[in-house]
Design a protein around this motif. Structure first.
Motif: not given
Length: 137
Positions: A66, A68, A71, A77, A79-84, A101
């Protein structure tokens, strides 16, 4: 830049198998090492680099990765979006992780080994960031 899989492949015949990745350009690589987690339950998270890029390839077993994009490196933050992504040693796929990342690495089976390649030599710059496993939601 965004993370991406550089697809490899394998060829099998009577002599055995040959895994390859003809699209991976290793020109920038200065350092390599192998990660083997203690178990498939252990999660190695969250570690990343603001400047350094990484390339991952499963050389034994398989991994769930995963990523992220950070920022703010001083106080990101949670609550940052994850990429899998998943990497399997059945093909010599390479996951390119650009600078900026953090990663979470979990082996999906016992004995899995992850080849890690970096574009800076050890000690060449101070660019390692670590966050607690539960930091990101």
């Amino acid at each position: 830049m965004v993370p991406k899989i550089i697809s490899g492949g394998c060829h099998q015949d009577a002599r055995g198998s040959l895994c390859f990745n003809n699209d991976f350009d290793a020109t920038a690589i200065k350092r390599i090492y192998v990660i083997e987690n203690v178990s498939s339950e252990f999660v190695r998270a969250w570690r990343g680099h603001q400047i350094e890029a990484r390339w991952f390839s499963a050389i034994a077993g398989s991994f769930a990765i995963e990523l992220i994009a950070i920022d703010d490196w001083d106080a990101p933050s949670p609550n940052l979006k994850r990429m899998s992504f998943q990497l399997h040693s059945t093909a010599l796929d390479v996951l390119h992780i650009p600078a900026g990342y953090v990663s979470s690495i979990r082996a999906l089976e016992a004995g899995s080994k992850l080849l890690v390649m970096a574009n800076y030599a050890l000690g060449e710059l101070d660019d390692e960031y670590r966050f607690e496993v539960g930091y990101f939601q």
